[in-house]
Design a protein around this motif. Structure first.
Motif, PDB file in Angstrom:
ATOM      1  N   VAL A 162     -34.846  10.317  19.445  1.00 57.84           N
ATOM      2  CA  VAL A 162     -35.461  10.867  18.225  1.00 57.84           C
ATOM      3  C   VAL A 162     -34.906  10.120  17.007  1.00 57.84           C
ATOM      4  O   VAL A 162     -35.614   9.854  16.035  1.00 57.84           O
ATOM      5  N   LEU A 163     -33.623   9.741  17.085  1.00 55.72           N
ATOM      6  CA  LEU A 163     -32.941   9.144  15.921  1.00 55.72           C
ATOM      7  C   LEU A 163     -33.168   7.642  15.832  1.00 55.72           C
ATOM      8  O   LEU A 163     -33.492   7.113  14.765  1.00 55.72           O
ATOM      9  N   THR A 164     -32.942   6.973  16.969  1.00 54.03           N
ATOM     10  CA  THR A 164     -33.027   5.499  17.009  1.00 54.03           C
ATOM     11  C   THR A 164     -33.345   5.073  18.440  1.00 54.03           C
ATOM     12  O   THR A 164     -33.218   5.873  19.362  1.00 54.03           O
ATOM     13  N   GLU A 165     -33.664   3.799  18.590  1.00 60.86           N
ATOM     14  CA  GLU A 165     -33.673   3.221  19.931  1.00 60.86           C
ATOM     15  C   GLU A 165     -32.242   3.217  20.447  1.00 60.86           C
ATOM     16  O   GLU A 165     -31.290   3.102  19.672  1.00 60.86           O
ATOM     17  N   VAL A 166     -32.101   3.337  21.777  1.00 60.41           N
ATOM     18  CA  VAL A 166     -30.769   3.407  22.392  1.00 60.41           C
ATOM     19  C   VAL A 166     -30.414   2.023  22.950  1.00 60.41           C
ATOM     20  O   VAL A 166     -31.037   1.562  23.895  1.00 60.41           O
ATOM     21  N   ASP A 167     -29.439   1.374  22.332  1.00 64.05           N
ATOM     22  CA  ASP A 167     -28.951   0.080  22.821  1.00 64.05           C
ATOM     23  C   ASP A 167     -27.679   0.371  23.620  1.00 64.05           C
ATOM     24  O   ASP A 167     -26.581   0.404  23.076  1.00 64.05           O
ATOM     25  N   TYR A 168     -27.872   0.619  24.938  1.00 62.42           N
ATOM     26  CA  TYR A 168     -26.748   1.065  25.776  1.00 62.42           C
ATOM     27  C   TYR A 168     -25.963  -0.147  26.284  1.00 62.42           C
ATOM     28  O   TYR A 168     -26.524  -1.054  26.889  1.00 62.42           O
ATOM     29  N   LEU A 169     -24.646  -0.139  26.051  1.00 65.76           N
ATOM     30  CA  LEU A 169     -23.816  -1.306  26.339  1.00 65.76           C
ATOM     31  C   LEU A 169     -22.977  -1.169  27.601  1.00 65.76           C
ATOM     32  O   LEU A 169     -22.488  -2.164  28.119  1.00 65.76           O
ATOM     33  N   GLY A 170     -22.745   0.058  28.074  1.00 64.44           N
ATOM     34  CA  GLY A 170     -21.944   0.221  29.286  1.00 64.44           C
ATOM     35  C   GLY A 170     -21.090   1.470  29.238  1.00 64.44           C
ATOM     36  O   GLY A 170     -21.095   2.221  28.262  1.00 64.44           O
ATOM     37  N   ALA A 171     -20.326   1.692  30.322  1.00 65.80           N
ATOM     38  CA  ALA A 171     -19.591   2.954  30.477  1.00 65.80           C
ATOM     39  C   ALA A 171     -18.346   3.029  29.592  1.00 65.80           C
ATOM     40  O   ALA A 171     -17.901   4.120  29.231  1.00 65.80           O
ATOM     41  N   ASP A 172     -17.740   1.900  29.271  1.00 62.82           N
ATOM     42  CA  ASP A 172     -16.516   1.894  28.450  1.00 62.82           C
ATOM     43  C   ASP A 172     -16.818   2.529  27.089  1.00 62.82           C
ATOM     44  O   ASP A 172     -17.619   1.998  26.321  1.00 62.82           O
ATOM     45  N   PRO A 173     -16.140   3.659  26.769  1.00 64.08           N
ATOM     46  CA  PRO A 173     -16.460   4.328  25.499  1.00 64.08           C
ATOM     47  C   PRO A 173     -16.102   3.499  24.269  1.00 64.08           C
ATOM     48  O   PRO A 173     -16.588   3.780  23.164  1.00 64.08           O
ATOM     49  N   GLY A 174     -15.280   2.452  24.452  1.00 61.10           N
ATOM     50  CA  GLY A 174     -14.934   1.615  23.314  1.00 61.10           C
ATOM     51  C   GLY A 174     -16.003   0.601  22.943  1.00 61.10           C
ATOM     52  O   GLY A 174     -16.015   0.071  21.828  1.00 61.10           O
ATOM     53  N   LEU A 175     -16.934   0.329  23.886  1.00 62.81           N
ATOM     54  CA  LEU A 175     -17.862  -0.795  23.683  1.00 62.81           C
ATOM     55  C   LEU A 175     -18.764  -0.627  22.461  1.00 62.81           C
ATOM     56  O   LEU A 175     -18.949  -1.566  21.678  1.00 62.81           O
ATOM     57  N   ALA A 176     -19.319   0.563  22.308  1.00 64.29           N
ATOM     58  CA  ALA A 176     -20.238   0.767  21.175  1.00 64.29           C
ATOM     59  C   ALA A 176     -19.483   0.612  19.865  1.00 64.29           C
ATOM     60  O   ALA A 176     -19.988   0.016  18.903  1.00 64.29           O
ATOM     61  N   ALA A 177     -18.243   1.126  19.818  1.00 68.20           N
ATOM     62  CA  ALA A 177     -17.437   0.985  18.595  1.00 68.20           C
ATOM     63  C   ALA A 177     -17.110  -0.489  18.349  1.00 68.20           C
ATOM     64  O   ALA A 177     -17.131  -0.963  17.204  1.00 68.20           O
ATOM     65  N   LEU A 178     -16.815  -1.210  19.443  1.00 72.36           N
ATOM     66  CA  LEU A 178     -16.470  -2.629  19.304  1.00 72.36           C
ATOM     67  C   LEU A 178     -17.641  -3.433  18.746  1.00 72.36           C
ATOM     68  O   LEU A 178     -17.493  -4.170  17.758  1.00 72.36           O
ATOM     69  N   TYR A 179     -18.819  -3.299  19.361  1.00 71.18           N
ATOM     70  CA  TYR A 179     -19.985  -4.035  18.868  1.00 71.18           C
ATOM     71  C   TYR A 179     -20.304  -3.629  17.433  1.00 71.18           C
ATOM     72  O   TYR A 179     -20.669  -4.465  16.596  1.00 71.18           O
ATOM     73  N   TYR A 180     -20.172  -2.334  17.165  1.00 68.90           N
ATOM     74  CA  TYR A 180     -20.466  -1.845  15.809  1.00 68.90           C
ATOM     75  C   TYR A 180     -19.512  -2.487  14.797  1.00 68.90           C
ATOM     76  O   TYR A 180     -19.958  -2.973  13.748  1.00 68.90           O
ATOM     77  N   GLN A 181     -18.209  -2.502  15.124  1.00 71.37           N
ATOM     78  CA  GLN A 181     -17.243  -3.050  14.146  1.00 71.37           C
ATOM     79  C   GLN A 181     -17.396  -4.560  13.993  1.00 71.37           C
ATOM     80  O   GLN A 181     -17.204  -5.088  12.889  1.00 71.37           O
ATOM     81  N   ILE A 182     -17.741  -5.259  15.080  1.00 76.01           N
ATOM     82  CA  ILE A 182     -17.987  -6.705  14.940  1.00 76.01           C
ATOM     83  C   ILE A 182     -19.170  -6.919  13.985  1.00 76.01           C
ATOM     84  O   ILE A 182     -19.153  -7.811  13.130  1.00 76.01           O
ATOM     85  N   GLY A 183     -20.176  -6.083  14.138  1.00 76.06           N
ATOM     86  CA  GLY A 183     -21.321  -6.180  13.222  1.00 76.06           C
ATOM     87  C   GLY A 183     -20.926  -5.873  11.789  1.00 76.06           C
ATOM     88  O   GLY A 183     -21.351  -6.558  10.850  1.00 76.06           O
ATOM     89  N   MET A 184     -20.106  -4.827  11.618  1.00 72.09           N
ATOM     90  CA  MET A 184     -19.684  -4.447  10.262  1.00 72.09           C
ATOM     91  C   MET A 184     -18.817  -5.526   9.612  1.00 72.09           C
ATOM     92  O   MET A 184     -18.811  -5.677   8.390  1.00 72.09           O
TER      93      MET A 184
END
Ligand SMILES: NC(=O)c1ccc[n+]([C@@H]2O[C@H](COP(=O)([O-])OP(=O)(O)OC[C@H]3O[C@@H](n4cnc5c(N)ncnc54)[C@H](OP(=O)(O)O)[C@@H]3O)[C@@H](O)[C@H]2O)c1
Length: 291
Positions: free
Chosen positions: A154-176
């Motif tokens: 409902v909010l956004t498309e889901v870009d799922y990166l994997g089971a490691d809970p750190g991955l989404a934060a990592l990709y996000y911070q690299i982008g930031m």
């Protein structure tokens, strides 16, 4: 009989969480909200949202809670207030920005309480929530993501990166890392323009051309991976001279030069290390990353 409306809790009603709660209401969800400053929920409640009295009530109200807080200190504060809540079987989709390490630690702590933590990183500003093309990084237990995919989408498309809970934060911070330096660079450039009597609107079309950097991203990525830093197209000595001109132009306009000086310092360090004839991609070593 009609199926009951899908339901979700939203905790954190800053600009982002508020846009998310509003999107859920618009999509017919039964929405429970909690915010530290209760008044930020008033208009949502007027549109049908249920205001939970405590974070514990909010978390217990629905199988899925979306969190949008300033950082994980705020998450800790919310979870502390819900220390006695029964989180067994609950899923927390945490779209709060912080480091990968903190995302992993939060996921481990919530697992001890029987809850699944999905880490998220939203890549659009609040007005683009629930609009076509909006995306967010996600990582965490795949079964939890699949179970709640419809609500997340409902909010956004889901870009799922994997089971490691750190991955989404990592990709996000690299982008930031890119996003903030580029955007503050834009504001700095507009400060130099303004000091010279050029309005932001007048410079805008030129800024758009300069920041249309897809060609450079594509050109340099394979060279970075191949450690191919030959200065056949650009040389660090040229970059250093150019940045000195940028800093001098800012200084002449009375604009702070800390930002261009930081870039110039990186170029200068590379020159001191004998890398002046290399391409700017050599800075990846100068800045500390391994080959
Ligand atoms: N805004 C954007 O453009 C954007 C884009 C992409 C991602 N994000 C990320 O999305 C998240 C939320 O963004 P935002 O712009 O809505 O952030 P925000 O303005 O910082 O608001 C965050 C929320 O956190 C709450 N909060 C802060 N400290 C708290 C504490 N100690 N205890 C309880 N609640 C606390 C605030 O409550 P109060 O209302 O009581 O202050 C507010 O509801 C951030 O992690 C941000 O990096 C934002």
């Amino acid at each position: 009989m009609n199926a009951p409306a899908p339901a979700v809790t939203v905790i954190g009603l800053g600009p982002m969480g508020h846009a998310m709660a509003a999107a859920y209401l618009e999509h017919g969800y039964a929405v429970t909200v909690w915010n530290r400053t209760p008044a930020r929920a008033d208009d949502l409640v007027a549109r049908g949202a249920h205001r939970a009295a405590t974070p514990a009530q909010a978390l217990e109200a629905n199988p899925l809670t979306v969190l949008s807080l300033t950082d994980y200190d705020a998450l800790d504060a919310v979870l502390e207030q819900a220390a006695h809540a029964d989180l067994t079987g609950r899923t927390l989709a945490n779209l709060t920005s912080d480091t990968p390490a903190r995302a992993r630690a939060a996921a481990a702590r919530l697992a001890e309480r029987g809850a699944a933590h999905i880490t998220g990183g939203v890549q659009v500003p609040p007005p683009l929530i629930a609009t076509p093309g909006a995306t967010a990084y996600y990582s965490g237990p795949p079964e939890a993501v699949e179970a709640h995919r419809a609500a997340l989408e409902v909010l956004t498309e889901v870009d799922y990166l994997g089971a490691d809970p750190g991955l989404a934060a990592l990709y996000y911070q690299i982008g930031m890392d890119m996003f903030w330096t580029a955007l503050v660079g834009y504001v700095h450039a507009q400060a130099v323009a303004r000091a010279n009597g050029i309005s932001a609107a007048d410079f805008l079309p030129h800024a758009r051309k300069t920041l249309d950097m897809g060609y450079f991203l594509d050109f340099y990525a394979p060279r970075i991976d191949a450690a191919h830093h030959v200065g056949d197209v650009d040389r660090i000595t040229m970059g250093a001279a150019s940045m000195a001109h940028v800093a001098d132009t800012a200084a002449e306009a009375g604009v702070d030069t800390a930002l261009p000086q930081a870039v110039l310092a990186a170029f200068s360090r590379a020159v001191e290390q004998g890398r002046g004839a290399d391409s700017l991609t050599r800075l990846i070593d100068v800045l500390g990353a391994a080959d």
